[in-house]
Design a protein around this motif. Structure first.
Motif, PDB file in Angstrom:
ATOM      1  N   SER A  23     -13.777  10.748   5.865  1.00  0.00           N
ATOM      2  CA  SER A  23     -14.703  10.339   6.923  1.00  0.00           C
ATOM      3  C   SER A  23     -14.557  11.168   8.189  1.00  0.00           C
ATOM      4  O   SER A  23     -15.507  11.796   8.646  1.00  0.00           O
ATOM      5  N   ASP A  24     -13.359  11.176   8.765  1.00  0.00           N
ATOM      6  CA  ASP A  24     -13.191  11.895  10.038  1.00  0.00           C
ATOM      7  C   ASP A  24     -12.453  13.218   9.891  1.00  0.00           C
ATOM      8  O   ASP A  24     -12.261  13.931  10.877  1.00  0.00           O
ATOM      9  N   GLY A  25     -12.035  13.563   8.677  1.00  0.00           N
ATOM     10  CA  GLY A  25     -11.401  14.854   8.439  1.00  0.00           C
ATOM     11  C   GLY A  25      -9.983  14.973   8.938  1.00  0.00           C
ATOM     12  O   GLY A  25      -9.394  16.060   8.898  1.00  0.00           O
ATOM     13  N   SER A  26      -9.393  13.882   9.402  1.00  0.00           N
ATOM     14  CA  SER A  26      -8.029  13.945   9.931  1.00  0.00           C
ATOM     15  C   SER A  26      -7.018  14.141   8.812  1.00  0.00           C
ATOM     16  O   SER A  26      -7.219  13.712   7.666  1.00  0.00           O
ATOM     17  N   LEU A  27      -5.916  14.800   9.141  1.00  0.00           N
ATOM     18  CA  LEU A  27      -4.838  15.008   8.189  1.00  0.00           C
ATOM     19  C   LEU A  27      -3.990  13.748   8.137  1.00  0.00           C
ATOM     20  O   LEU A  27      -3.513  13.251   9.154  1.00  0.00           O
ATOM     21  N   MET A  28      -3.805  13.227   6.914  1.00  0.00           N
ATOM     22  CA  MET A  28      -3.013  12.013   6.728  1.00  0.00           C
ATOM     23  C   MET A  28      -1.905  12.285   5.716  1.00  0.00           C
ATOM     24  O   MET A  28      -2.007  13.192   4.886  1.00  0.00           O
ATOM     25  N   VAL A  29      -0.837  11.510   5.786  1.00  0.00           N
ATOM     26  CA  VAL A  29       0.290  11.687   4.881  1.00  0.00           C
ATOM     27  C   VAL A  29       0.642  10.344   4.261  1.00  0.00           C
ATOM     28  O   VAL A  29       0.521   9.297   4.900  1.00  0.00           O
ATOM     29  N   LYS A  30       1.076  10.387   3.019  1.00  0.00           N
ATOM     30  CA  LYS A  30       1.410   9.152   2.299  1.00  0.00           C
ATOM     31  C   LYS A  30       2.821   8.684   2.640  1.00  0.00           C
ATOM     32  O   LYS A  30       3.765   9.468   2.669  1.00  0.00           O
ATOM     33  N   VAL A  31       2.936   7.392   2.901  1.00  0.00           N
ATOM     34  CA  VAL A  31       4.224   6.735   3.077  1.00  0.00           C
ATOM     35  C   VAL A  31       4.374   5.791   1.882  1.00  0.00           C
ATOM     36  O   VAL A  31       3.634   4.810   1.767  1.00  0.00           O
ATOM     37  N   ASP A  32       5.280   6.118   0.980  1.00  0.00           N
ATOM     38  CA  ASP A  32       5.419   5.346  -0.249  1.00  0.00           C
ATOM     39  C   ASP A  32       5.841   3.910   0.027  1.00  0.00           C
ATOM     40  O   ASP A  32       6.524   3.609   1.012  1.00  0.00           O
ATOM     41  N   GLY A  33       5.448   3.015  -0.870  1.00  0.00           N
ATOM     42  CA  GLY A  33       5.837   1.628  -0.751  1.00  0.00           C
ATOM     43  C   GLY A  33       7.330   1.454  -0.961  1.00  0.00           C
ATOM     44  O   GLY A  33       7.962   2.223  -1.677  1.00  0.00           O
ATOM     45  N   GLY A  34       7.892   0.448  -0.337  1.00  0.00           N
ATOM     46  CA  GLY A  34       9.316   0.171  -0.480  1.00  0.00           C
ATOM     47  C   GLY A  34       9.876  -0.498   0.758  1.00  0.00           C
ATOM     48  O   GLY A  34       9.150  -0.853   1.687  1.00  0.00           O
ATOM     49  N   VAL A  35      11.189  -0.638   0.757  1.00  0.00           N
ATOM     50  CA  VAL A  35      11.888  -1.305   1.848  1.00  0.00           C
ATOM     51  C   VAL A  35      12.259  -0.305   2.930  1.00  0.00           C
ATOM     52  O   VAL A  35      12.627   0.832   2.638  1.00  0.00           O
ATOM     53  N   PHE A  36      12.146  -0.723   4.180  1.00  0.00           N
ATOM     54  CA  PHE A  36      12.670   0.074   5.280  1.00  0.00           C
ATOM     55  C   PHE A  36      13.364  -0.865   6.256  1.00  0.00           C
ATOM     56  O   PHE A  36      13.256  -2.088   6.147  1.00  0.00           O
ATOM     57  N   LEU A  37      14.096  -0.288   7.206  1.00  0.00           N
ATOM     58  CA  LEU A  37      14.835  -1.078   8.179  1.00  0.00           C
ATOM     59  C   LEU A  37      14.005  -1.197   9.453  1.00  0.00           C
ATOM     60  O   LEU A  37      13.653  -0.197  10.070  1.00  0.00           O
ATOM     61  N   SER A  38      13.712  -2.433   9.852  1.00  0.00           N
ATOM     62  CA  SER A  38      12.748  -2.685  10.909  1.00  0.00           C
ATOM     63  C   SER A  38      13.393  -3.328  12.127  1.00  0.00           C
ATOM     64  O   SER A  38      14.256  -4.206  12.007  1.00  0.00           O
TER      65      SER A  38
END
Length: 290
Positions: free
Chosen positions: A81-96
């Motif tokens: 849609s807007d042509g922006s560069l995006m990157v995948k963040v895989d599913g899983g656990v992280f420390l929040s």
């Protein structure tokens, strides 16, 4: 880990670890020690495995040139849609958060850069949305085209995201993109280094190009997750207020830590506040495959 902790983790002496480090690629550990090393690597988080593959040229199972671990940050696409560069963040656990609470998130894509003045200008041209208050003649200054857009309320940011077929990231999505699965304190690691971002201590006094601080990128290769502009999130802290993440060029470095909490009224509009967007992984992958 320290040398002592790593030795205890593997069940070998500190002297053995020092011997391995001194010998480098010429060392061949005993089979029982190699098994301990392989087990330790196998239990590592995806960030560590990806760094191992990148630094050594070996895969997780030790086969040269056979990289079974895809480096995080390598799954980049252009949003249709807007042509922006995006990157995948895989599913899983992280420390929040400051307490490093384990949180599970499904996979998503997030903009590599904050939304720029140029990108926001295309949105305005397509929708007739009201431009930021400091734009002269409805246009940003030419030299600011690749700076993050500012003077946007939460509703302005949400309107852009809706137009682009995206959403604002939740505060947890934003924080995972910044800290990785290891829960690093800063996007680049645990070392406090104000020079890696646009914060008050550096004396820049204004926004910078969104790709200016390359050494400050997160494990996923996402820029400006510490400093430059505060970024609106979709997470509502209480009615009429939404979370902000990342600090800005006006912010003291100590307040720009990605795990920190901040919020503001959705009508707040300032020269140090912008946004970026996110989408669920499945929705973007279906669109790009089509």
């Amino acid at each position: 880990m320290s040398l002592r902790d790593f030795a205890a983790h593997l069940g070998v002496s500190e002297r053995m670890i020092s011997k391995w480090e001194a010998s480098g690629a010429d060392i061949t550990p005993r089979p029982i020690n190699q098994a301990a090393l392989d087990t330790a690597l196998g239990r590592c988080d995806p960030d560590t495995k990806a760094r191992f593959a990148n630094l050594t040229g070996f895969s997780e199972n030790g086969t040269e040139g056979d990289r079974h671990v895809e480096p995080i940050g390598s799954s980049q696409v252009r949003h249709p849609s807007d042509g922006s560069l995006m990157v995948k963040v895989d599913g899983g656990v992280f420390l929040s958060g400051p307490s490093n609470k384990p949180v599970w998130l499904p996979a998503f894509y997030i903009d590599v850069y904050p939304v720029t003045n140029a990108e926001y200008g295309r949105f305005l041209a397509a929708t007739g949305h009201e431009p930021p208050q400091h734009w002269k003649g409805g246009q940003p200054a030419n030299q600011l085209a690749d700076h993050p857009v500012v003077f946007v309320t939460w509703k302005d940011a949400a309107a852009y995201a809706d137009w682009a077929g995206k959403s604002l990231p939740s505060s947890e999505q934003w924080e995972k993109a910044a800290r990785g699965t290891r829960g690093a304190v800063y996007p680049w690691g645990d070392q406090p280094t104000p020079a890696k971002c646009n914060v008050r201590e550096n004396g820049v006094g204004e926004t910078t190009l969104v790709d200016c601080y390359q050494s400050g990128a997160s494990p996923y290769g996402v820029y400006d997750l510490c400093g430059n502009v505060w970024e609106w999130c979709s997470t509502e802290s209480r009615p009429g207020r939404h979370e902000l993440k990342g600090g800005s060029w006006t912010t003291p470095f100590e307040r720009a830590v990605p795990s920190s909490f901040n919020d503001a009224a959705e009508t707040m509009c300032d020269d140090d506040t912008g946004f970026r967007c996110a989408v669920p992984a499945e929705s973007l992958e279906v669109e790009t495959d089509a």
